[in-house]
Design a protein around this motif. Structure first.
Motif, mmCIF file in Angstrom:
data_model
loop_
_atom_site.group_PDB
_atom_site.id
_atom_site.type_symbol
_atom_site.label_atom_id
_atom_site.label_comp_id
_atom_site.label_asym_id
_atom_site.label_seq_id
_atom_site.Cartn_x
_atom_site.Cartn_y
_atom_site.Cartn_z
ATOM 1 N N MET A 170 44.738 42.958 42.187
ATOM 2 C CA MET A 170 45.024 41.714 43.014
ATOM 3 C C MET A 170 44.253 41.348 44.265
ATOM 4 S SD MET A 170 46.556 40.597 40.150
ATOM 5 C CE MET A 170 47.138 39.132 40.959
ATOM 6 N N ALA A 171 44.473 42.524 45.064
ATOM 7 C CA ALA A 171 44.107 42.503 46.535
ATOM 8 C C ALA A 171 42.619 42.172 46.348
ATOM 9 C CB ALA A 171 44.354 43.643 47.437
ATOM 10 N N GLN A 172 42.091 42.869 45.660
ATOM 11 C CA GLN A 172 40.505 42.652 45.706
ATOM 12 C C GLN A 172 40.023 41.225 44.899
ATOM 13 O OE1 GLN A 172 37.698 46.140 44.551
ATOM 14 N NE2 GLN A 172 39.501 46.848 43.883
ATOM 15 N N GLY A 173 40.956 40.666 44.145
ATOM 16 C CA GLY A 173 40.848 39.364 43.432
ATOM 17 C C GLY A 173 40.833 38.457 44.406
ATOM 18 N N ALA A 174 42.039 38.374 45.170
ATOM 19 C CA ALA A 174 42.250 37.450 46.287
ATOM 20 C C ALA A 174 41.325 37.451 47.316
ATOM 21 C CB ALA A 174 43.597 37.668 46.849
ATOM 22 N N ALA A 175 40.614 38.488 47.713
ATOM 23 C CA ALA A 175 39.322 38.367 48.734
ATOM 24 C C ALA A 175 38.224 37.993 47.913
ATOM 25 C CB ALA A 175 39.257 39.786 49.190
ATOM 26 N N PHE A 176 37.949 38.153 46.665
ATOM 27 C CA PHE A 176 36.792 37.653 46.078
ATOM 28 C C PHE A 176 37.019 36.305 45.711
ATOM 29 C CE2 PHE A 176 34.241 36.745 42.219
ATOM 30 C CZ PHE A 176 33.004 37.262 42.621
ATOM 31 N N VAL A 177 38.206 35.685 45.613
ATOM 32 C CA VAL A 177 38.265 34.400 45.402
ATOM 33 C C VAL A 177 38.027 33.480 46.597
ATOM 34 C CG1 VAL A 177 39.962 32.598 44.832
ATOM 35 C CG2 VAL A 177 39.892 34.450 43.536
ATOM 36 N N LYS A 178 38.330 33.934 47.827
ATOM 37 C CA LYS A 178 38.283 33.472 48.974
ATOM 38 C C LYS A 178 36.528 33.367 49.118
ATOM 39 C CE LYS A 178 39.093 34.204 53.881
ATOM 40 N NZ LYS A 178 39.583 35.011 54.913
ATOM 41 N N TYR A 179 35.970 34.502 49.008
ATOM 42 C CA TYR A 179 34.461 34.300 49.366
ATOM 43 C C TYR A 179 33.532 33.935 48.637
ATOM 44 C CZ TYR A 179 36.430 36.764 53.691
ATOM 45 O OH TYR A 179 37.272 37.244 54.768
ATOM 46 N N VAL A 180 33.928 34.071 47.310
ATOM 47 C CA VAL A 180 32.884 33.522 46.324
ATOM 48 C C VAL A 180 32.844 32.023 46.227
ATOM 49 C CG1 VAL A 180 34.332 33.191 44.226
ATOM 50 C CG2 VAL A 180 32.121 34.248 43.921
ATOM 51 N N ALA A 181 33.756 31.233 46.815
ATOM 52 C CA ALA A 181 33.990 29.946 46.961
ATOM 53 C C ALA A 181 32.488 29.349 47.547
ATOM 54 C CB ALA A 181 35.113 29.472 47.577
#
Length: 218
Positions: A98-109
């Motif tokens: 979940m933490a990696q997912g949240a970080a990825f969502v933020k930057y992949v935008a």
């Protein structure tokens, strides 16, 4: 998408410079090493082969593939994200995905623009869906995702003194055919093919929750 641009995109998303914090997690390997379950390069090879064929790496690759397919067909990503989250077998593995997912969502935008991922979104679903949206090849996406997992585990093994840099590179090379085969299988699989038989790895991940001296968060 041109092959060169697609390769750059995958390399960027899986680069240590892409701030998802993957280096912070050992996926239970730290506890396995502490308990003597993985003691050297040969042990890490066996450990990774099981995870790729029958464990969490297989499940995550399959879920990334399913996310790619749903993203490219306007399918239900929320349901898939909930399933992926529910499959986290321990508190720390839940934190990891979940933490990696949240970080990825933020930057992949930066690449996906106004497209919206589920909130919260586990890492495999975020990665697979984003790849589908920007036109990356399914097989390449899943293979790169699985290799990223293996590479992170090898780096964790090096930090845990299970092997050195030379052995780490040899192991990554040796795993390449297995990763390609697993990615091909995951790309063709359905949710009915989810499942794990890597019980020792699951137990090690659970036991890491009680480990007082640690290098990693999982």
């Amino acid at each position: 998408m041109a092959d060169t641009a697609a390769s750059l995109r995958l390399m960027a998303w899986l680069s240590p410079a892409f701030p998802v914090g993957a280096f912070s997690y050992s996926h239970g390997l730290e506890r396995a090493a502490g308990d003597g379950l993985v003691a050297n390069a040969n042990g890490l090879t066996d450990w990774l082969q099981v995870l790729l064929d029958h464990g969490t790496a297989w499940n995550d690759a399959l879920l990334a593939a399913q996310a790619w397919k749903r993203a490219t067909t306007d399918g239900d990503l929320v349901e898939l994200a909930e399933l992926c989250e529910a499959m986290a077998g321990s508190v720390e593995r839940h934190l990891e995905t979940m933490a990696q997912g949240a970080a990825f969502v933020k930057y992949v935008a930066q690449w996906t623009g106004e497209r919206t991922l589920p909130d919260p979104c586990p890492y495999p679903v975020a990665f697979g869906a984003s790849a589908g949206w920007v036109g990356l090849d399914l097989d390449a996406t899943v293979a790169a995702f699985a290799q990223g997992f293996a590479s992170n585990q090898i780096q964790a093994g090096i930090r845990l003194s299970l092997l050195g840099q030379d052995a780490g590179v040899r192991l990554l090379h040796a795993l390449e055919p297995r990763i390609v085969a697993m990615a091909d299988r995951a790309a063709l699989a359905s949710l009915d093919d989810l499942g794990s038989a890597a019980l020792t790895a699951e137990i090690a991940a659970m036991n890491h929750e009680t480990q007082h001296v640690r290098l990693f968060r999982s």
